[in-house]
Motif scaffolding. Sequence first.
Motif, PDB file in Angstrom:
ATOM      1  N   ALA A  35      -5.639   1.063  -8.086  1.00 19.80           N
ATOM      2  CA  ALA A  35      -6.356  -0.183  -7.814  1.00 19.80           C
ATOM      3  C   ALA A  35      -5.549  -1.080  -6.886  1.00 19.80           C
ATOM      4  O   ALA A  35      -6.074  -1.652  -5.922  1.00 19.80           O
ATOM      5  CB  ALA A  35      -6.671  -0.907  -9.120  1.00 19.80           C
TER       6      ALA A  35
ATOM      7  N   ARG B 173      -6.201  -3.703   6.105  1.00 18.48           N
ATOM      8  CA  ARG B 173      -7.195  -3.305   7.081  1.00 18.48           C
ATOM      9  C   ARG B 173      -7.905  -4.517   7.676  1.00 18.48           C
ATOM     10  O   ARG B 173      -8.072  -4.627   8.895  1.00 18.48           O
ATOM     11  CB  ARG B 173      -8.206  -2.404   6.379  1.00 18.48           C
ATOM     12  CG  ARG B 173      -9.064  -1.644   7.318  1.00 18.48           C
ATOM     13  CD  ARG B 173     -10.084  -0.819   6.580  1.00 18.48           C
ATOM     14  NE  ARG B 173     -11.051  -0.361   7.535  1.00 18.48           N
ATOM     15  CZ  ARG B 173     -10.886   0.693   8.309  1.00 18.48           C
ATOM     16  NH1 ARG B 173      -9.794   1.417   8.214  1.00 18.48           N
ATOM     17  NH2 ARG B 173     -11.809   1.036   9.188  1.00 18.48           N
TER      18      ARG B 173
ATOM     19  N   PRO C  20     -11.066   0.570  -0.388  1.00 17.21           N
ATOM     20  CA  PRO C  20     -10.371   0.441  -1.668  1.00 17.21           C
ATOM     21  C   PRO C  20     -11.114   1.168  -2.788  1.00 17.21           C
ATOM     22  O   PRO C  20     -10.493   1.771  -3.661  1.00 17.21           O
ATOM     23  CB  PRO C  20     -10.380  -1.062  -1.953  1.00 17.21           C
ATOM     24  CG  PRO C  20     -10.762  -1.704  -0.718  1.00 17.21           C
ATOM     25  CD  PRO C  20     -11.386  -0.734   0.190  1.00 17.21           C
TER      26      PRO C  20
ATOM     27  N   GLN D 258      -3.259  -0.102  -4.832  1.00 17.65           N
ATOM     28  CA  GLN D 258      -3.245   0.562  -3.527  1.00 17.65           C
ATOM     29  C   GLN D 258      -4.529   0.242  -2.755  1.00 17.65           C
ATOM     30  O   GLN D 258      -4.499  -0.081  -1.562  1.00 17.65           O
ATOM     31  CB  GLN D 258      -3.122   2.074  -3.761  1.00 17.65           C
ATOM     32  CG  GLN D 258      -3.179   2.902  -2.505  1.00 17.65           C
ATOM     33  CD  GLN D 258      -3.394   4.382  -2.836  1.00 17.65           C
ATOM     34  OE1 GLN D 258      -2.954   4.870  -3.871  1.00 17.65           O
ATOM     35  NE2 GLN D 258      -4.082   5.073  -1.950  1.00 17.65           N
ATOM     36  N   GLY D 259      -5.647   0.304  -3.457  1.00 19.79           N
ATOM     37  CA  GLY D 259      -6.931   0.029  -2.813  1.00 19.79           C
ATOM     38  C   GLY D 259      -7.009  -1.400  -2.300  1.00 19.79           C
ATOM     39  O   GLY D 259      -7.400  -1.635  -1.154  1.00 19.79           O
ATOM     40  N   LEU D 260      -6.611  -2.356  -3.143  1.00 24.09           N
ATOM     41  CA  LEU D 260      -6.675  -3.768  -2.727  1.00 24.09           C
ATOM     42  C   LEU D 260      -5.774  -4.030  -1.540  1.00 24.09           C
ATOM     43  O   LEU D 260      -6.168  -4.705  -0.581  1.00 24.09           O
ATOM     44  CB  LEU D 260      -6.277  -4.666  -3.899  1.00 24.09           C
ATOM     45  CG  LEU D 260      -7.386  -4.843  -4.932  1.00 24.09           C
ATOM     46  CD1 LEU D 260      -6.888  -5.692  -6.096  1.00 24.09           C
ATOM     47  CD2 LEU D 260      -8.601  -5.498  -4.281  1.00 24.09           C
TER      48      LEU D 260
ATOM     49  N   TRP E 282       0.829  -1.196   0.000  1.00 19.76           N
ATOM     50  CA  TRP E 282       0.000   0.000   0.000  1.00 19.76           C
ATOM     51  C   TRP E 282       0.874   1.261   0.000  1.00 19.76           C
ATOM     52  O   TRP E 282       0.684   2.179  -0.792  1.00 19.76           O
ATOM     53  CB  TRP E 282      -0.896  -0.038   1.239  1.00 19.76           C
ATOM     54  CG  TRP E 282      -1.822   1.121   1.398  1.00 19.76           C
ATOM     55  CD1 TRP E 282      -2.892   1.413   0.620  1.00 19.76           C
ATOM     56  CD2 TRP E 282      -1.763   2.139   2.394  1.00 19.76           C
ATOM     57  NE1 TRP E 282      -3.506   2.550   1.065  1.00 19.76           N
ATOM     58  CE2 TRP E 282      -2.839   3.020   2.159  1.00 19.76           C
ATOM     59  CE3 TRP E 282      -0.910   2.392   3.487  1.00 19.76           C
ATOM     60  CZ2 TRP E 282      -3.086   4.135   2.954  1.00 19.76           C
ATOM     61  CZ3 TRP E 282      -1.153   3.492   4.280  1.00 19.76           C
ATOM     62  CH2 TRP E 282      -2.222   4.363   4.011  1.00 19.76           C
TER      63      TRP E 282
ATOM     64  N   GLU F 295     -10.228   4.751  -2.618  1.00 21.14           N
ATOM     65  CA  GLU F 295      -8.862   4.994  -3.067  1.00 21.14           C
ATOM     66  C   GLU F 295      -8.767   4.878  -4.593  1.00 21.14           C
ATOM     67  O   GLU F 295      -8.062   5.646  -5.255  1.00 21.14           O
ATOM     68  CB  GLU F 295      -7.887   4.013  -2.388  1.00 21.14           C
ATOM     69  CG  GLU F 295      -7.936   4.170  -0.868  1.00 21.14           C
ATOM     70  CD  GLU F 295      -6.610   3.891  -0.172  1.00 21.14           C
ATOM     71  OE1 GLU F 295      -5.681   3.387  -0.835  1.00 21.14           O
ATOM     72  OE2 GLU F 295      -6.514   4.196   1.032  1.00 21.14           O
ATOM     73  N   LEU F 296      -9.513   3.922  -5.130  1.00 20.39           N
ATOM     74  CA  LEU F 296      -9.535   3.758  -6.572  1.00 20.39           C
ATOM     75  C   LEU F 296     -10.150   4.980  -7.245  1.00 20.39           C
ATOM     76  O   LEU F 296      -9.627   5.506  -8.233  1.00 20.39           O
ATOM     77  CB  LEU F 296     -10.340   2.498  -6.933  1.00 20.39           C
ATOM     78  CG  LEU F 296     -10.445   2.195  -8.416  1.00 20.39           C
ATOM     79  CD1 LEU F 296      -9.070   1.874  -8.997  1.00 20.39           C
ATOM     80  CD2 LEU F 296     -11.404   1.043  -8.676  1.00 20.39           C
TER      81      LEU F 296
ATOM     82  N   ALA G 227      -4.882  -1.898   0.655  1.00 20.84           N
ATOM     83  CA  ALA G 227      -5.495  -1.263   1.827  1.00 20.84           C
ATOM     84  C   ALA G 227      -6.558  -2.178   2.412  1.00 20.84           C
ATOM     85  O   ALA G 227      -6.658  -2.334   3.636  1.00 20.84           O
ATOM     86  CB  ALA G 227      -6.108   0.070   1.440  1.00 20.84           C
ATOM     87  N   ALA G 228      -7.334  -2.815   1.521  1.00 23.93           N
ATOM     88  CA  ALA G 228      -8.401  -3.694   1.998  1.00 23.93           C
ATOM     89  C   ALA G 228      -7.837  -4.861   2.801  1.00 23.93           C
ATOM     90  O   ALA G 228      -8.295  -5.153   3.906  1.00 23.93           O
ATOM     91  CB  ALA G 228      -9.206  -4.214   0.810  1.00 23.93           C
TER      92      ALA G 228
END
Lengths: 580, 603
Positions: free
Chosen positions: A74, A84, B264, A76-78, A35, B267-268, A80-81
């Motif tokens: 994308a 978390r 996410p 980064q988002g995954l 991330w 963020e996306l 983060a998920a």
Amino acid sequence: MSEQLDLRAGASLILQQLRARWRTLGTALFFALVWSSARVALPVLTGKTIDEAIGDRNESLLLTFAIAIVGIAAIQGLAAAVRRFMAMSTSYRVEANLRADLYDQVNQLSLDYHDRTSTGQLMSRASADLHEIQMFAVVIPLNTAFFLIAVGAFGVLLTVHIPLALAAMLAYPIITVLSARFFRRLSPASARVQQDLADVAHVVEENIAGMRTVRSFGREDDEVRKLRAVAERTFDDSMEAARLRTIYTPLFSWLPAVSQLVILGFGGYLVLEGQLTAGEFVAFFQYLNMLIFPVQSLGELVPSGQRAMTSAARVWNVLRQRPTVARTPHAGSMPEGEGDLVFEDVQFAYQKGYPVLRDFNLRIPAGASVALVGPTGCGKTTVAKLLPRFYEVQSGQVLIDGVNVRDIRIEDLRRNVGLVFQDTFLFSDTIRNNIAYGRVDATQEEIEHAAQLAQAAEFIDELPDGYNTVVGEQGFSLSGGQRQRLAIARAILIRPRVLILDDATSSVDATMEQEIRTALRRVMEGRTTIIISHRLSTIALADQVVLIDGGRVIEVGTHNDLLRTSPRYAEVLGQLVPAP
Amino acid sequence: MMRGMGRAGALAADKTLRPSTKSLRGSASMLAPRWRLLLLATVSILLFAAVNLARPLVVQQAIDSGIVDGDRSALVKAAVVFFGLSIGVYVFQALSVYTTALAGQYFLRDLRVRVFAHLQKLSLRFFDGESSGLMISRMTNDMVVVGDLINNGFLMVVQSILLLVGTVIILLTLSARLSLVTLAVVPPLIIATWIFRIASARAYDRVRDRIAEVMVHMQETFSGMPVVQAFAREGHNAQRFGQINESNYDANVDTVKISAVYIPFVELLGGLGVALILFYGGTGVIDDWVTLGTVAAFIFYLDFIFQPIQRLSQVYDTIQAATAALNKIFALLDEQPDQQESPDAKPLTKPVRGEVTFDDVTFAYGETPVLEDVDITIKPGQRVAMVGATGAGKSTMAKLLMRFYEPRNGRVLIDGQDLRDLRMSDLRATLIMVPQEGFLFSGTIRDNILFGRPDATEDEMIAACRELGVDDFIQSLPDGYDTLVSFRGSRLSGGEKQLVSIARAFVADPAILVLDEATSALDPETEGIIDTAVRRLLQGRTSIVIAHRLSTAEHADRVLLLGHGRLLEDGSHEDLVARGGHYAALHRQWRTGTQPAPDPEPD
């Protein structure tokens, strides 16, 4: 309430919990790294887009960069998920496990521990303190990620332009330090506010509970004055916290603004000199914006860790206790018999140096009923508590059917002693479950039979939901006499060999007492019964009266015999005895 | 437990964003006197938003006029303006934080005092059983919820709205074309945030229910520990708690799952926004319909769109809860006290003789009357014992005499003066009731005994306690009269509390005394001692004693037997026994109950 806190033990309790879950924590940390890398990469891409695509007017490259940015976002988002989910669920796992440990421990600790520990104290361990630990467990992977971002961003900036990077980043460690200071100063201030709120609640609860007394003495104005004082204190302490926020929070906006100013002036100058591109200039701004929150949050890590350690030390103080009534290793099951009880040279003290029972000797033959009578504090309730081994005798022994209670498995022993307490404690559950409290597997017939014996069946049938009526603190409110009869039903459902009635009729009026007495007379038949009471009518249920004074047996005999022969007995019974 | 959950559910359903007229008007009237402070707060919030919004614009200028055009003086000018703005950021943020906190805390403090003072005037029916919990909750939970909004939510809400609106306006002015593309990410962001808010509100409701279950179970088990261990329930409890605890864990993990989907996505969207600005804005720069500075400014402004929307969704629940709490608080403030002192209340004629009259009194708490046509006159100095079954109306009579409630019909009089025409303070000074609970306030025993007459001297206090025979008991406590007691976790037993509350009544020295089962928790030995002392102390005072132990009635001048809200029998103990009616039967039953049947001694 001053309590010895072993912070080391607290820290190792937390560590031990985290180490046991190193796999998920490790995963969380790995994804924190992914991330962070993605976040650090984004401004670089922005800068490159501006310089190479826009600056060089290359439209196809522009599309490529735009797609790359979405792709990295994308990732980064995954990341983060996953981070978390892993971090949060681990922290809740730690909390749940510690709570279960704490709960079991409290169940196991003997009554002497509970005598000196308030429920409120235990509850705050199991809620506020565990919450503090949970929060800290979350903060670790999160702040690791933040730290990585800060380091990564700084690294990138350094490769672009060392002096500008140093000048621009100068403010950020200061923010972390200030933020640590802020949270350290804020936490006692908020604790004071919390205490004030608790004080407000206390004044209100007391006022409302004692409203009749307040009105009766015409003290309303004084009560308002009392509340005004705590409300003022709450105001002052809240404003103290607000002043801290007033000093610090603008700094957290102002210092990054100063950094941006450095980039605007110094960085702008470098662009004009040709040492920095416009894209890099914009990327610098993005980094600075991106880092404001993480560096503030890093400052919270230290105080949060300290609070978690203190909380863990408090939790440890409960977990490290050992029950004083220890389980005997090779204890056996209940001996055969009908409930023959012997107290032999029993010595007992709750507090060293203040003996409650001394050389206490008493035999209660199987099936007999005995009333223990004596002035307040003579030790009669203690006698009752030693039989189910709530406490350990200091010397001498308590025998049931010829076997020392220490040599019987505690569960077996207690399932054979039925207790009806002075203040009937009912759980917020159905009547059915309350009666079946000691024998969860009892059938409906058995429960109804017990209720019948205890003269409770009639009023239960009249309740809105019968045996399914929820009672207790949160449920249907029953009268003192009804509660007592439920307690009696609960005690006899376990078919105890010995029944102990500890002041079971003290808080009910004459009519109710009679109902209860009728119930008692039936359930006492054929069972060894110990009755503790102030009431002559209840005492009269017993075959024999044992007069206790100063922790010893003074007289034994029937009520009428003792009335005639023992002046002390008449004295203890006091006024209720008519003058001869 | 079922009921507890039901109540939590009811609370959840009680959410509203609409403040009631009462709470709007009430809040406005409380805030009005501080209009200067509020004005200052409003101005500083507006200015803070303005300087924040202006910063990216300055950067844009620096890029376009300074960097791209290579104009050094434009860069310097931008830096100076930016410096000015950064000072503004500090000053206006500090001002807005402080002024909103100050205004909010004044509001909270005044509201607390106002509600509490109002409670002191409300009819006692508000403090019976369940409703007393509601009263406590108004003053504690509801106030805390309002405080939460004041401390954490209010400033953020206003700032977020200002930033959001300001940003949209600026973007549209800078470049309408680019903004339309940029703002395309806003609808999905709002929709996602809305769904997330609803889903997580539901998940958190579940967490609240589950954690409440955990807490209730722990609280009960811990406080019922003697019962737990007496019935060897430790093993079964561990199993049961394990389930509750795990289901709480599951509920917590559910909230994590929801945010693990939402975060996410945001963020996306953020990345998508930057990419859109760069791509479309980039072509714009190339095609020359937008400047590079504007593109950069758009990237910076993107944060001003994302953060406020997310923050607003975070505080949404706080606003909702606080609005509901304020509505409830102001609804309570709207409750009129039943028994107010009449504006032309007269003082009680001194000296007080102590004659008490119930003149054809009828009373009901709800529909069914508790007292019907009760007509009694108690002469000054008379010692009256009131007996009767539970629910006969004995305590109600005492409460009417205290003017805790008003009779539906008829009058209650002291020395021939209707209670409704008397000054409350005179009534309280004349008449004291000792209730069964023996309620003690937190503080020392001394504070408690002096409660009704704080100006009594130490000697007077000790003399009264000696006469009552409770001095020895108090002296035997660890700190004597300075022993700390508290209304909850007191170390004193029920009987000991009653002793202190009787002493309290005597130190107050009233002309009329009402004892409502005031000695019921004493052991017989102590009760005997106290009864004798009380009898002596009652001499010369009018007294009404409610007791279930008929020994009290035997010593009274007069016995009143109540049944089903009516006066059944009235006379001296001997007369009533001789009359052979209900009282005689009750007395006989009591005697045989307390005395062993085959007692050979003559009575």
